[in-house]
Scaffold this motif. Structure first.
Motif, mmCIF file in Angstrom:
data_model
loop_
_atom_site.group_PDB
_atom_site.id
_atom_site.type_symbol
_atom_site.label_atom_id
_atom_site.label_comp_id
_atom_site.label_asym_id
_atom_site.label_seq_id
_atom_site.Cartn_x
_atom_site.Cartn_y
_atom_site.Cartn_z
ATOM 1 N N ASN A 101 46.942 40.617 33.637
ATOM 2 C CA ASN A 101 46.563 40.729 35.044
ATOM 3 C C ASN A 101 47.579 41.511 35.865
ATOM 4 O O ASN A 101 47.200 42.199 36.819
ATOM 5 C CB ASN A 101 46.334 39.347 35.643
ATOM 6 C CG ASN A 101 45.122 38.663 35.053
ATOM 7 O OD1 ASN A 101 44.133 39.310 34.715
ATOM 8 N ND2 ASN A 101 45.178 37.353 34.907
ATOM 9 N N ASP A 102 48.854 41.420 35.517
ATOM 10 C CA ASP A 102 49.874 42.187 36.241
ATOM 11 C C ASP A 102 49.682 43.684 36.015
ATOM 12 O O ASP A 102 49.771 44.474 36.955
ATOM 13 C CB ASP A 102 51.285 41.765 35.813
ATOM 14 C CG ASP A 102 51.645 40.364 36.282
ATOM 15 O OD1 ASP A 102 51.100 39.916 37.313
ATOM 16 O OD2 ASP A 102 52.473 39.715 35.614
ATOM 17 N N HIS A 136 46.483 44.779 37.955
ATOM 18 C CA HIS A 136 46.737 44.865 39.397
ATOM 19 C C HIS A 136 47.631 46.049 39.727
ATOM 20 O O HIS A 136 47.347 46.801 40.669
ATOM 21 C CB HIS A 136 47.359 43.571 39.925
ATOM 22 C CG HIS A 136 47.769 43.694 41.350
ATOM 23 N ND1 HIS A 136 49.087 43.763 41.732
ATOM 24 C CD2 HIS A 136 47.031 43.820 42.480
ATOM 25 C CE1 HIS A 136 49.144 43.910 43.040
ATOM 26 N NE2 HIS A 136 47.912 43.945 43.526
ATOM 27 N N CYS A 137 48.683 46.238 38.970
ATOM 28 C CA CYS A 137 49.602 47.349 39.217
ATOM 29 C C CYS A 137 48.860 48.681 39.152
ATOM 30 O O CYS A 137 48.997 49.521 40.043
ATOM 31 C CB CYS A 137 50.754 47.319 38.227
ATOM 32 S SG CYS A 137 51.929 48.667 38.454
ATOM 33 N N SER A 171 46.098 48.906 42.119
ATOM 34 C CA SER A 171 46.621 48.935 43.486
ATOM 35 C C SER A 171 47.598 50.069 43.746
ATOM 36 O O SER A 171 47.800 50.454 44.898
ATOM 37 C CB SER A 171 47.280 47.605 43.826
ATOM 38 O OG SER A 171 48.447 47.411 43.053
ATOM 39 N N ARG A 216 44.727 47.409 46.766
ATOM 40 C CA ARG A 216 43.959 46.166 46.565
ATOM 41 C C ARG A 216 44.930 45.033 46.237
ATOM 42 O O ARG A 216 45.807 45.170 45.395
ATOM 43 C CB ARG A 216 42.947 46.351 45.441
ATOM 44 C CG ARG A 216 41.961 45.183 45.308
ATOM 45 C CD ARG A 216 40.944 45.430 44.208
ATOM 46 N NE ARG A 216 40.024 46.508 44.577
ATOM 47 C CZ ARG A 216 39.172 47.059 43.713
ATOM 48 N NH1 ARG A 216 39.133 46.656 42.450
ATOM 49 N NH2 ARG A 216 38.363 48.018 44.113
ATOM 50 N N SER A 217 44.782 43.911 46.886
ATOM 51 C CA SER A 217 45.694 42.778 46.672
ATOM 52 C C SER A 217 45.479 42.155 45.296
ATOM 53 O O SER A 217 44.392 42.273 44.712
ATOM 54 C CB SER A 217 45.485 41.713 47.746
ATOM 55 O OG SER A 217 44.247 41.040 47.542
ATOM 56 N N LYS A 218 46.497 41.468 44.810
ATOM 57 C CA LYS A 218 46.373 40.796 43.517
ATOM 58 C C LYS A 218 45.290 39.719 43.594
ATOM 59 O O LYS A 218 44.532 39.524 42.646
ATOM 60 C CB LYS A 218 47.704 40.196 43.071
ATOM 61 C CG LYS A 218 47.626 39.655 41.655
ATOM 62 C CD LYS A 218 48.970 39.446 41.043
ATOM 63 C CE LYS A 218 48.822 39.093 39.578
ATOM 64 N NZ LYS A 218 50.108 38.814 38.956
ATOM 65 N N VAL A 258 42.027 41.438 43.082
ATOM 66 C CA VAL A 258 41.890 41.878 41.690
ATOM 67 C C VAL A 258 41.513 40.690 40.811
ATOM 68 O O VAL A 258 40.595 40.780 39.988
ATOM 69 C CB VAL A 258 43.184 42.563 41.192
ATOM 70 C CG1 VAL A 258 43.137 42.779 39.683
ATOM 71 C CG2 VAL A 258 43.397 43.888 41.915
#
Length: 138
Positions: A16-17, A20-21, A24, A33-35, A38
């Protein structure tokens, strides 16, 4: 067709990191986009993680679907160090070929720069586009 990869729909394997990275900070479509958003999008989608021989995630896509009428492909990416190896082709082929999605009437997506990739898998102009409507919130 390039590098051999493992494609999984198991959400517990997703990094997930990494997702998201990339979304975003590196994508044109989800910049900023915020975590939280996501993670919400992952929770509410059929997700595809792509993993190399070392089990590191190197690509991602998600599909929103009712498994009958539509399947909307979104957030497709391959991390920079693994591009040009046929991974995106393997991922899209996998998505459009899995039995769970074999009965949908059609797949849709939006792209600014990957038309030639998706055309290889039958994506094209929306037929009867004058019958489609769209409401944008933002």
């Amino acid at each position: 067709m390039g590098t051999t990869v493992n494609i999984s729909t198991e959400k517990n394997r997703l990094n997930n990191d990494l997702i998201h990275c990339f979304l975003s900070q590196k994508s044109y479509w989800a910049m900023g986009r915020s975590k939280e958003l996501v993670l919400k999008s992952i929770a509410n989608s059929l997700c595809f993680g792509v993993y190399n021989e070392s089990n590191d995630q190197i690509a991602f896509a998600r599909v929103v679907t009712d498994y009958v009428v539509f399947a909307w492909v979104m957030d497709v990416f391959v991390i920079e160090s693994h591009r040009g190896k046929g991974i995106a082709k393997q991922l899209i082929n996998h998505i459009v070929s899995i039995p769970e999605l074999s009965q949908v009437n059609g797949f849709g997506l939006r792209t600014n720069d990957a038309h030639s990739l998706y055309e290889k898998f039958g994506f094209g102009e929306i037929p009867d586009s004058e019958t489609w409507m769209f409401k944008k919130n933002n």
